[in-house]
Design an enzyme around this catalytic site. Sequence first.
Site, PDB file in Angstrom:
ATOM      1  N   ASN A 170      15.859  34.598 -12.330  1.00 15.25           N
ATOM      2  CA  ASN A 170      16.178  34.327 -10.931  1.00 15.25           C
ATOM      3  C   ASN A 170      16.158  32.861 -10.587  1.00 15.25           C
ATOM      4  O   ASN A 170      15.432  32.057 -11.147  1.00 15.25           O
ATOM      5  CB  ASN A 170      15.269  35.135 -10.020  1.00 15.25           C
ATOM      6  CG  ASN A 170      13.900  34.567  -9.913  1.00 15.25           C
ATOM      7  OD1 ASN A 170      13.720  33.551  -9.271  1.00 15.25           O
ATOM      8  ND2 ASN A 170      12.932  35.198 -10.541  1.00 15.25           N
ATOM      9  N   CYS A 171      17.004  32.513  -9.628  1.00 12.36           N
ATOM     10  CA  CYS A 171      17.213  31.106  -9.290  1.00 12.36           C
ATOM     11  C   CYS A 171      17.716  30.947  -7.869  1.00 12.36           C
ATOM     12  O   CYS A 171      18.095  29.865  -7.463  1.00 12.36           O
ATOM     13  CB  CYS A 171      18.234  30.515 -10.245  1.00 12.36           C
ATOM     14  SG  CYS A 171      19.729  31.486 -10.288  1.00 12.36           S
ATOM     15  N   VAL A 172      17.767  32.025  -7.087  1.00 14.76           N
ATOM     16  CA  VAL A 172      18.291  31.918  -5.726  1.00 14.76           C
ATOM     17  C   VAL A 172      17.234  31.305  -4.819  1.00 14.76           C
ATOM     18  O   VAL A 172      16.086  31.712  -4.841  1.00 14.76           O
ATOM     19  CB  VAL A 172      18.710  33.305  -5.210  1.00 14.76           C
ATOM     20  CG1 VAL A 172      19.105  33.246  -3.750  1.00 14.76           C
ATOM     21  CG2 VAL A 172      19.851  33.835  -6.031  1.00 14.76           C
TER      22      VAL A 172
END
Lengths: 349, 428
Positions: free
Chosen positions: B241-243
Site C-alpha cells: 500500500n502507498c495511498v
Amino acid sequence: MSKIKIVHYINQFFAGIGGEEKADYKPEVRESIVGPGMEFNKRFGDEAEIVATIICGDSYFNENIDKAKSEIIDMVRKYRPDLFIAGPAFNAGRYGVACGTIANAVKEELSIPVLSGMYEENPGADMFKKDIYIMHTKNSAAGMRKAIKTMAPFAIKLAKGEDIGSPNEEGYMARGNRKNYFADKRGSTRAVDMLIKKLNKEKYETEFPMPNFDRVDPNPAIKDISKSKVALVTSGGIVPKGNPDHIESSSASKYGKYDIQGISDLTSETYETAHGGYDPVYANEDADRVLPVDVLRDLENEGKIGELHRYFYTTTGNGTAVASAKAFAEEFAKELIADGVNAVILTST
Amino acid sequence: MRLELGNILIKDIQFGKGTKIVDGVLYVNKEELTNLLLEDENIVDVSIEMARPGESIRITPVKDVIEPRVKVEGPGSIFPGVLSKVETVGTGRTHVLKGAAVVTTGKIVAFQEGIVDMTGPGADYTPFSKLNNVVISCDVKEGLKQHEHEKTLRMVGLKSSKYLGEVGRNVEPDEVNTYETLPLIKSIEKYPELPKVAYVQMLQSQGLMHDTYIYGVDAKKTLSTLINPTEIMDGAIISGNCVSACDKNTTYHHLNNPVIHDLFEKHGKEINFVGMIITNENVYLADKERSSNWTAKLAEYLGVDGVIISQEGFGNPDTDLIMNCKKIEEKGIDTVIITDEYAGRDGGSQSLADADPKADAVVTGGNANEVIKLPPMNKIIGDISVVDKIAGGFDGSLEDDGSIVVEIQAITGATNELGFNELTAKGF
C-alpha cells in the site's frame, strides 16, 4: 523606541462605577488609567502604556451588541493603539462574553493584536478561545495580580509580534491550532518513553489531548417516506466521468452538485469516483454501489418514496477536514431545504 | 527466537559490470537486474536509475521502498511466503545493506501516490532522501488489470531487493546487533521486577493499494495474532500500500520497525518486551469489532502491563485505533498510541475521525494537511504529471516552473505512525 500604546476595556464594576444597578452604563472613554489598568501599567514599566480606558456596562453591551461594538471600535480607532486588552473577566459571564466579543471585533476591524483573560468556565472562554488569545485566570478578582502578572508580559510579546510559545508555556487557552515541528527524538522513542512514565505513574504529556467529540444525533424517523422527496449526498466521491469540477482525491476543498434527472442507472461510461482512499475498482464499475440512484429510481417508480431529488451532492471524505465538511453541508443543506427535500440518504465509504 | 542483524554500511551506489559490494559501494549490473525483472511476462519495459542523497531528483509516484537483506544463517529466506517457502524466519543471522534501498514507481489507477525528493525542503520529511536508492520504473503490458498491475510492481520491488541483498551474503558486516525474544514464561522469570510490555501493530488492510501481507497471506483475511519481532526483520510482513503515502508503511518501514527497535533498547533495563500482536484494519464494522476484541484478548492473555499501539493510515482506521486502545485499557493495561493528524491546512480542524478519553497518551506524527512548496528538481524519475491527482495534491499543484505545492501527505513516509520520524505537532 516609543512606548507600545494600549487601549484597555473594562466593565462598570471594575471601573468602580457600580454593580448590577449600573450595568446599563453606556460606553465611555477616559484618557486615563482606571481600575485594573493600574496594575497593568506597573507591570508594563517603560515598554508600554495604557493611553485610554473604555468603560461599558455589561447589560448595555450584551443587549445592544451591534451598537456597542461599533461605538467602542470608533473610540479605539481614534487612539491608533498597538494592542487592545479586554478584562480580565475572571468568572463573570456577561463581562467575559463582552470582552471576547469586543476583542474579536477590534482584531477583525482594526487588525491589531488583542488579549483577554478569563476563568476557563467563563462562557466567553468557550466562545472566543479559538479566535483570540485568552489567558487563564482564577475564578474571582482575588486572582487579579496573578492574572496581570502573566497577561502584561504576554501583551508586550503580542504587540511586538514575537514568536508565541505553546499554551502551556505562555498560559493562554489552547486555540486548537495544530502546528508541525521537528522534535528531538523520533516518534517511537517518544512513545516508549511515554509508556514507561505511564507505567511508573509518573507525569507525562500527551502530544494530542483528545477533543470533545462532535456527535450528531440522528433526526427522528420520517413518518411517511412515500410522500417524501429524498436526496442523495455522498462522501464517496461519485462524480460524472472525468470529474468535471476536479474534486480532489483527498482533502477536498469543494463539493459537486450534479443533475440526475432522467437517469436511472449510473454506469462505468457515465460516472466514476474521485475518492483516493478506497479501492476504486468496484465503484468505477458501477457507481450505484456508492450512490444508489438505481435502487431509488425503483423505489420512486414503485411509489415507496415520494420522489428522488433532481440533484445529488458529492465530495471526497478522504482526509477532508471536518471544518471543510461542515462548511460544505451548511451551504448545500440550505439548498436542499429550499428545494423541498425532506429526507437525505448520506452514503460514505 | 534470536536473530543477529549484520549491517553492511553502503555509502554509495554505482552501475557496474557485476553486482557486488566493494569498500561500501554497491555496484549494480543494470542488464542483469533488468533481465531478471523482464522474466515476468506482464512487464514489457524496465528502467533503472540511481538517486543519491543530496541529488536534485524527485521520484514520483512511489509505490514501495525496500531494504535489501539476505538470510545467511537459520531457517527460511527473506520475504517468506512470497519469494520463498513459508518457513518461519527470525532466527540465525541476516545481513542488511544499510543505507541502500530499492524504490519502485509506477502509475496504477487514477490517483497516484508518493513523492520522494532527494534534496530541498521536501527531503526533510522523508527518511528515504537519506538513502542510496535504486529506482525502478516498469511499463506493463496493455490491458493488465489494476490488481494484477499492483501485484506486478510489488514483486518487482521484492525481487530486486532480494537480488541486491544477495551480494551481502559473504561480506563481513560493519556492525552486528542481536535481538532475542524468549518464550513468555522464561521472559517473565528472567525479569520478574520489570513491567511487561507488548507491541500491537495495526496493519493496513482496506483493499487495492491498501493491503499488507504476512508470510504471503492478505492481512484482511487474518485474525489478530502473535508474531516474533525478529520475524518482521526477515521480511515476514510486506507492504502492498502507498495511498496517501505519508502514513503508509513501506516494506522498508516494516523491516526497520522503530517501535520494535526502541522497545528492544529498553528491554531488560526498564521494561520487559515480551512480544508482539498484529491486527488488521478492515473496512467493515464487524471486522473492526472482531479484530479489536481479539487484540484485547491476546494482550490480556499475555498478561502485559502496557502496550504501544501503532496505526497505519487515517480516517477509517482511526476507528480501529480507538477500539483497540479502549478495549485494551478496559483490561487494565496501559496504552500509548501512535497516530497522525488531519487537522486541515490551517491546523484548526478536528485531527482524528474518532476519539475517546481513554486515549490519554498519544504520540503524533504531525498534521498531514500542512502545505509545503517543493521547488523544482533537475531530474524527475517517474511521472510528474500525476501530482494533481496525488492525495495531498490539488488542482494546480504543479506550477509552470516545475515546483509543486502539496500537503505533506503526498510525501512518502512524512507522518509515519510507527514513529519513524522526528516530525510531530502541538496545539497553539
